[in-house]
Design a protein around this motif. Structure first.
Motif, PDB file in Angstrom:
ATOM      1  N   ALA A 207       0.833  -1.206   0.000  1.00  0.00           N
ATOM      2  CA  ALA A 207       0.000   0.000   0.000  1.00  0.00           C
ATOM      3  C   ALA A 207       0.861   1.246   0.000  1.00  0.00           C
ATOM      4  CB  ALA A 207      -0.924  -0.010   1.219  1.00  0.00           C
ATOM      5  N   LEU A 208       1.970   1.188   0.751  1.00  0.00           N
ATOM      6  CA  LEU A 208       2.886   2.319   0.822  1.00  0.00           C
ATOM      7  C   LEU A 208       3.541   2.553  -0.535  1.00  0.00           C
ATOM      8  CD1 LEU A 208       3.802   4.299   2.961  1.00  0.00           C
ATOM      9  CD2 LEU A 208       5.664   2.739   3.550  1.00  0.00           C
ATOM     10  N   ARG A 209       3.915   1.451  -1.198  1.00  0.00           N
ATOM     11  CA  ARG A 209       4.516   1.571  -2.530  1.00  0.00           C
ATOM     12  C   ARG A 209       3.541   2.201  -3.514  1.00  0.00           C
ATOM     13  NH1 ARG A 209       9.441   1.750  -4.213  1.00  0.00           N
ATOM     14  NH2 ARG A 209       9.970  -0.001  -2.825  1.00  0.00           N
ATOM     15  N   SER A 210       2.262   1.853  -3.385  1.00  0.00           N
ATOM     16  CA  SER A 210       1.240   2.429  -4.252  1.00  0.00           C
ATOM     17  C   SER A 210       1.122   3.931  -4.023  1.00  0.00           C
ATOM     18  CB  SER A 210      -0.105   1.744  -3.996  1.00  0.00           C
ATOM     19  OG  SER A 210      -1.126   2.309  -4.780  1.00  0.00           O
ATOM     20  N   CYS A 211       1.200   4.343  -2.751  1.00  0.00           N
ATOM     21  CA  CYS A 211       1.161   5.771  -2.433  1.00  0.00           C
ATOM     22  C   CYS A 211       2.343   6.498  -3.068  1.00  0.00           C
ATOM     23  CB  CYS A 211       1.183   5.981  -0.917  1.00  0.00           C
ATOM     24  SG  CYS A 211      -0.306   5.460  -0.055  1.00  0.00           S
ATOM     25  N   TRP A 212       3.532   5.905  -2.942  1.00  0.00           N
ATOM     26  CA  TRP A 212       4.739   6.537  -3.495  1.00  0.00           C
ATOM     27  C   TRP A 212       4.634   6.642  -5.018  1.00  0.00           C
ATOM     28  CZ3 TRP A 212       8.718   9.402  -2.156  1.00  0.00           C
ATOM     29  CH2 TRP A 212       9.833   9.477  -2.995  1.00  0.00           C
ATOM     30  N   ASN A 213       4.121   5.613  -5.659  1.00  0.00           N
ATOM     31  CA  ASN A 213       3.992   5.623  -7.113  1.00  0.00           C
ATOM     32  C   ASN A 213       2.987   6.663  -7.598  1.00  0.00           C
ATOM     33  OD1 ASN A 213       5.884   3.586  -7.392  1.00  0.00           O
ATOM     34  ND2 ASN A 213       4.363   1.948  -7.476  1.00  0.00           N
ATOM     35  N   SER A 214       2.097   7.110  -6.701  1.00  0.00           N
ATOM     36  CA  SER A 214       1.106   8.116  -7.094  1.00  0.00           C
ATOM     37  C   SER A 214       1.688   9.525  -7.123  1.00  0.00           C
ATOM     38  CB  SER A 214      -0.100   8.076  -6.138  1.00  0.00           C
ATOM     39  OG  SER A 214       0.237   8.610  -4.862  1.00  0.00           O
ATOM     40  N   LEU A 215       2.895   9.699  -6.567  1.00  0.00           N
ATOM     41  CA  LEU A 215       3.531  11.018  -6.559  1.00  0.00           C
ATOM     42  C   LEU A 215       4.056  11.369  -7.954  1.00  0.00           C
ATOM     43  CD1 LEU A 215       3.377  10.623  -3.467  1.00  0.00           C
ATOM     44  CD2 LEU A 215       5.705  11.532  -3.316  1.00  0.00           C
ATOM     45  N   THR A 216       3.968  12.641  -8.301  1.00  0.00           N
ATOM     46  CA  THR A 216       4.560  13.104  -9.555  1.00  0.00           C
ATOM     47  C   THR A 216       6.080  13.199  -9.375  1.00  0.00           C
ATOM     48  OG1 THR A 216       4.457  15.440  -8.942  1.00  0.00           O
ATOM     49  CG2 THR A 216       2.492  14.487  -9.989  1.00  0.00           C
ATOM     50  N   PRO A 217       6.836  13.244 -10.483  1.00  0.00           N
ATOM     51  CA  PRO A 217       8.294  13.392 -10.367  1.00  0.00           C
ATOM     52  C   PRO A 217       8.702  14.617  -9.541  1.00  0.00           C
ATOM     53  CG  PRO A 217       7.718  12.746 -12.594  1.00  0.00           C
ATOM     54  CD  PRO A 217       6.418  13.022 -11.880  1.00  0.00           C
ATOM     55  N   ARG A 218       7.983  15.725  -9.697  1.00  0.00           N
ATOM     56  CA  ARG A 218       8.323  16.927  -8.937  1.00  0.00           C
ATOM     57  C   ARG A 218       8.030  16.735  -7.449  1.00  0.00           C
ATOM     58  NH1 ARG A 218       9.554  22.092 -10.214  1.00  0.00           N
ATOM     59  NH2 ARG A 218      10.857  20.982 -11.719  1.00  0.00           N
ATOM     60  N   GLU A 219       6.911  16.072  -7.142  1.00  0.00           N
ATOM     61  CA  GLU A 219       6.590  15.808  -5.737  1.00  0.00           C
ATOM     62  C   GLU A 219       7.637  14.898  -5.098  1.00  0.00           C
ATOM     63  OE1 GLU A 219       1.707  16.236  -6.238  1.00  0.00           O
ATOM     64  OE2 GLU A 219       2.677  14.259  -6.233  1.00  0.00           O
ATOM     65  N   ARG A 220       8.132  13.936  -5.856  1.00  0.00           N
ATOM     66  CA  ARG A 220       9.173  13.059  -5.318  1.00  0.00           C
ATOM     67  C   ARG A 220      10.454  13.846  -5.069  1.00  0.00           C
ATOM     68  NH1 ARG A 220       8.675   7.529  -9.019  1.00  0.00           N
ATOM     69  NH2 ARG A 220       6.428   7.220  -8.707  1.00  0.00           N
TER      70      ARG A 220
END
Length: 223
Positions: free
Chosen positions: A149-162
């Protein structure tokens, strides 16, 4: 994780049956063990060979394997190695044998066995071993679900948000992040807020802990 997500995870875990697999080529042993484990409300699936066990589907819920060391055909120790090589989801193994020795026990435990019981064993010893193994497997499965679930949250971030979260993890403030990325401070603040929301994090410390769990914390590259 949102409360609703945590609640649904707990409810799913509560609905999943706890399954004990038995692999022993002695029908009397399979029958006696099956009755013992069903008496503590476990679902039992018994097999007379390692081949039959490998051909059967694996239950989704917490499970463990009660495995005789000496079997006709592939031995219990060989099955343990096969499971490791197949890369299947790990299953706690409780070995039982009437001919155990120290070297055999050490080999099994080093390969990840959770217990090694010599026949004849006390019913309570087997119950305790199986219960501990199932609890361990439930914790492993829960941790894997949370990480997914955490990985899914991280994957939802845009490149700029990351990129912003990497600087946040490095301890930079919004103004510093904005300078590093060549954006307005308010834009950095917005990206930071969006990332915190998507990662279900109420504080920077919580965000960083989650990033560390995912292995995505790194030194930001400063151009």
């Amino acid at each position: 994780m949102h409360p609703a997500t945590a609640s649904s995870t707990g409810s799913r875990a509560a609905r999943e049956p706890r399954v004990a697999y038995i692999v022993d080529d002695d029908e009397l042993v399979r029958s006696a063990l099956g009755s013992l484990l069903r008496s503590i409300d476990l679902e039992v699936r018994a097999f007379d060979s390692t081949e039959a066990f490998l051909a059967a589907p694996r239950a989704d819920g917490p499970s463990c394997l009660v495995l005789d060391v000496r079997l006709r055909g592939q031995s219990g120790l060989a099955l343990q190695q096969s499971l490791l090589q197949l890369g299947r989801p790990p299953i706690p193994i409780i070995f039982m044998t009437g001919h155990g020795d120290i070297a055999m026990t050490v080999k099994a435990m080093k390969a990840g066995a959770v217990d090694f019981l010599s026949k004849p064993f006390r019913d309570q010893d087997m119950i305790d071993a199986v219960t501990a193994a199932l609890d361990s497997d439930a914790r492993r499965a829960d941790a894997e679900r949370k990480l997914l679930a955490l990985r899914s949250c991280w994957n939802s971030l845009t490149p700029r948000e990351r990129a912003v979260t990497q600087h946040v993890a490095a301890g930079l403030m919004n103004k510093q992040i904005a300078d590093r990325l060549g954006i307005a401070e308010i834009t950095a603040k917005i990206h930071r807020g969006q990332a915190m929301r998507k990662m279900n994090s109420r504080s920077v410390a919580e965000l960083v802990r989650k990033m560390e769990a995912l292995g995505v914390v790194q030194e930001p590259h400063f151009a």
